[in-house]
Design a protein around this motif. Structure first.
Motif, PDB file in Angstrom:
ATOM      1  N   LEU A  57      -9.524  -4.801 -11.497  1.00 38.46           N
ATOM      2  CA  LEU A  57      -9.032  -5.590 -10.522  1.00 38.46           C
ATOM      3  C   LEU A  57      -9.080  -5.013  -9.416  1.00 38.46           C
ATOM      4  CD1 LEU A  57      -5.885  -7.220 -12.184  1.00 38.46           C
ATOM      5  CD2 LEU A  57      -8.228  -7.902 -12.685  1.00 38.46           C
ATOM      6  N   SER A  58      -9.409  -5.782  -8.375  1.00 40.61           N
ATOM      7  CA  SER A  58      -9.581  -5.379  -6.990  1.00 40.61           C
ATOM      8  C   SER A  58      -8.619  -6.039  -6.101  1.00 40.61           C
ATOM      9  CB  SER A  58     -10.917  -5.365  -6.363  1.00 40.61           C
ATOM     10  OG  SER A  58     -11.782  -4.842  -7.000  1.00 40.61           O
ATOM     11  N   CYS A  59      -7.985  -5.392  -5.073  1.00 39.52           N
ATOM     12  CA  CYS A  59      -7.199  -6.222  -3.942  1.00 39.52           C
ATOM     13  C   CYS A  59      -7.530  -5.549  -2.684  1.00 39.52           C
ATOM     14  CB  CYS A  59      -5.862  -5.822  -4.348  1.00 39.52           C
ATOM     15  SG  CYS A  59      -4.586  -6.150  -2.953  1.00 39.52           S
ATOM     16  N   ALA A  60      -7.660  -6.519  -1.743  1.00 36.80           N
ATOM     17  CA  ALA A  60      -7.922  -6.021  -0.450  1.00 36.80           C
ATOM     18  C   ALA A  60      -6.892  -6.663   0.575  1.00 36.80           C
ATOM     19  CB  ALA A  60      -9.339  -6.550  -0.038  1.00 36.80           C
ATOM     20  N   ALA A  61      -6.490  -6.068   1.530  1.00 34.58           N
ATOM     21  CA  ALA A  61      -5.530  -6.579   2.524  1.00 34.58           C
ATOM     22  C   ALA A  61      -6.178  -6.470   3.819  1.00 34.58           C
ATOM     23  CB  ALA A  61      -4.322  -5.531   2.666  1.00 34.58           C
ATOM     24  N   SER A  62      -6.052  -7.559   4.504  1.00 36.63           N
ATOM     25  CA  SER A  62      -6.620  -7.622   5.858  1.00 36.63           C
ATOM     26  C   SER A  62      -6.241  -6.901   6.970  1.00 36.63           C
ATOM     27  CB  SER A  62      -6.432  -9.143   6.366  1.00 36.63           C
ATOM     28  OG  SER A  62      -5.009  -9.502   6.683  1.00 36.63           O
ATOM     29  N   GLU A  63      -5.041  -6.229   6.916  1.00 33.40           N
ATOM     30  CA  GLU A  63      -4.540  -5.444   7.897  1.00 33.40           C
ATOM     31  C   GLU A  63      -5.065  -3.871   7.741  1.00 33.40           C
ATOM     32  OE1 GLU A  63      -3.443  -6.696  10.631  1.00 33.40           O
ATOM     33  OE2 GLU A  63      -3.455  -8.664   9.953  1.00 33.40           O
ATOM     34  N   ASP A  64      -4.637  -3.182   8.746  1.00 30.80           N
ATOM     35  CA  ASP A  64      -5.030  -1.743   8.671  1.00 30.80           C
ATOM     36  C   ASP A  64      -3.876  -0.829   7.964  1.00 30.80           C
ATOM     37  OD1 ASP A  64      -6.766   0.469  10.296  1.00 30.80           O
ATOM     38  OD2 ASP A  64      -4.794   1.217  10.473  1.00 30.80           O
TER      39      ASP A  64
ATOM     40  N   GLN B 209       0.330 -12.563  10.217  1.00 29.96           N
ATOM     41  CA  GLN B 209       0.011 -12.732   8.798  1.00 29.96           C
ATOM     42  C   GLN B 209      -1.036 -12.101   8.098  1.00 29.96           C
ATOM     43  OE1 GLN B 209       1.620 -15.229   7.262  1.00 29.96           O
ATOM     44  NE2 GLN B 209       0.576 -15.126   5.437  1.00 29.96           N
ATOM     45  N   VAL B 210      -0.587 -11.263   7.009  1.00 29.29           N
ATOM     46  CA  VAL B 210      -1.351 -10.377   6.185  1.00 29.29           C
ATOM     47  C   VAL B 210      -2.190 -11.298   4.986  1.00 29.29           C
ATOM     48  CG1 VAL B 210      -1.822  -8.456   4.744  1.00 29.29           C
ATOM     49  CG2 VAL B 210      -0.264  -8.428   6.808  1.00 29.29           C
ATOM     50  N   HIS B 211      -3.548 -11.412   4.734  1.00 24.61           N
ATOM     51  CA  HIS B 211      -4.060 -12.081   4.058  1.00 24.61           C
ATOM     52  C   HIS B 211      -4.617 -11.050   2.772  1.00 24.61           C
ATOM     53  CE1 HIS B 211      -4.732 -15.711   6.327  1.00 24.61           C
ATOM     54  NE2 HIS B 211      -4.941 -15.000   7.262  1.00 24.61           N
ATOM     55  N   VAL B 212      -4.273 -11.368   1.755  1.00 17.51           N
ATOM     56  CA  VAL B 212      -4.459 -10.509   0.520  1.00 17.51           C
ATOM     57  C   VAL B 212      -5.363 -11.327  -0.389  1.00 17.51           C
ATOM     58  CG1 VAL B 212      -3.143  -9.440  -1.397  1.00 17.51           C
ATOM     59  CG2 VAL B 212      -1.949  -9.720   0.806  1.00 17.51           C
TER      60      VAL B 212
ATOM     61  N   CYS C 105      -1.375  -9.261  -6.480  1.00 19.71           N
ATOM     62  CA  CYS C 105      -1.517  -8.186  -5.699  1.00 19.71           C
ATOM     63  C   CYS C 105      -0.255  -8.495  -4.718  1.00 19.71           C
ATOM     64  CB  CYS C 105      -2.815  -8.094  -4.871  1.00 19.71           C
ATOM     65  SG  CYS C 105      -2.807  -6.293  -3.801  1.00 19.71           S
ATOM     66  N   LYS C 106       0.452  -7.508  -4.352  1.00 22.85           N
ATOM     67  CA  LYS C 106       1.267  -7.442  -3.238  1.00 22.85           C
ATOM     68  C   LYS C 106       1.273  -6.316  -2.209  1.00 22.85           C
ATOM     69  CE  LYS C 106       5.700  -6.167  -3.507  1.00 22.85           C
ATOM     70  NZ  LYS C 106       7.138  -5.847  -3.997  1.00 22.85           N
ATOM     71  N   VAL C 107       1.380  -6.793  -1.071  1.00 15.43           N
ATOM     72  CA  VAL C 107       1.110  -5.562   0.055  1.00 15.43           C
ATOM     73  C   VAL C 107       2.572  -5.878   0.872  1.00 15.43           C
ATOM     74  CG1 VAL C 107      -0.168  -5.379   2.154  1.00 15.43           C
ATOM     75  CG2 VAL C 107      -1.254  -6.147   0.373  1.00 15.43           C
ATOM     76  N   ASP C 108       3.097  -4.695   1.041  1.00 13.86           N
ATOM     77  CA  ASP C 108       4.105  -4.326   1.998  1.00 13.86           C
ATOM     78  C   ASP C 108       3.710  -3.771   3.228  1.00 13.86           C
ATOM     79  OD1 ASP C 108       7.143  -2.014   1.522  1.00 13.86           O
ATOM     80  OD2 ASP C 108       6.238  -3.362   3.208  1.00 13.86           O
ATOM     81  N   TYR C 109       3.587  -4.734   4.020  1.00  8.63           N
ATOM     82  CA  TYR C 109       3.158  -4.603   5.431  1.00  8.63           C
ATOM     83  C   TYR C 109       4.243  -4.572   6.401  1.00  8.63           C
ATOM     84  CZ  TYR C 109       0.558  -4.971   9.861  1.00  8.63           C
ATOM     85  OH  TYR C 109      -0.064  -4.855  11.252  1.00  8.63           O
ATOM     86  N   ILE C 110       4.584  -3.418   7.041  1.00  2.51           N
ATOM     87  CA  ILE C 110       5.857  -3.246   7.942  1.00  2.51           C
ATOM     88  C   ILE C 110       7.118  -3.563   7.180  1.00  2.51           C
ATOM     89  CG2 ILE C 110       6.488  -3.301  10.258  1.00  2.51           C
ATOM     90  CD1 ILE C 110       3.728  -4.130  11.042  1.00  2.51           C
ATOM     91  N   GLY C 111       7.274  -3.744   6.115  1.00  2.00           N
ATOM     92  CA  GLY C 111       8.482  -4.064   5.503  1.00  2.00           C
ATOM     93  C   GLY C 111       8.479  -5.665   4.881  1.00  2.00           C
TER      94      GLY C 111
END
Length: 115
Positions: free
Chosen positions: A20-27, A1-4, A95-101
């Motif tokens: 605006l700032s956006c931070a994702a929990s994953e590398d 689970q990626v937290h945004v 904010c949207k994060v595309d993490y491994i698809g």
């Protein structure tokens, strides 16, 4: 689970700026793209800006020349610099994060632009 997590929304007068700032929990290694979308009341969610893992950027037509997306020093962080804001920019920004698809969304941050 990626937290945004998003931050930086608020109220501003027309012509003003917000970041605006956006931070994702994953590398960053497994993040394909990070981007911003917005949804105004009664309207569909629309693309604002996206930055890919190889630093290509894409913008929605309504924000080109006014908004800019960039990475922070922490590669899993992106910023959206919004200049020359207009009342039509009023919306909830996500904010949207595309993490491994797989896409992960933040809870959103509200931007209000008054005339």
């Amino acid at each position: 689970q990626v937290h945004v997590v998003e931050s930086g929304g608020g109220s501003v007068q027309a012509g003003g700026s917000l970041r605006l700032s956006c931070a994702a929990s994953e590398d960053i290694d497994n993040i394909n793209a990070m981007g911003w979308y917005r949804q105004a009341p009664g309207k569909q969610r629309e693309l604002v800006a996206v930055i890919t893992s190889d630093d290509n950027t894409y913008y929605g037509n309504s924000v080109k020349g006014r908004f800019s997306i960039a990475r922070g020093n922490a590669k899993n962080t992106v910023y959206l610099q919004m200049n020359s804001l207009e009342p039509e920019d009023t919306a909830d920004y996500y904010c949207k994060v595309d993490y491994i698809g797989v896409n992960y969304w933040g809870p959103g941050t509200q931007v209000t632009v008054s005339s």
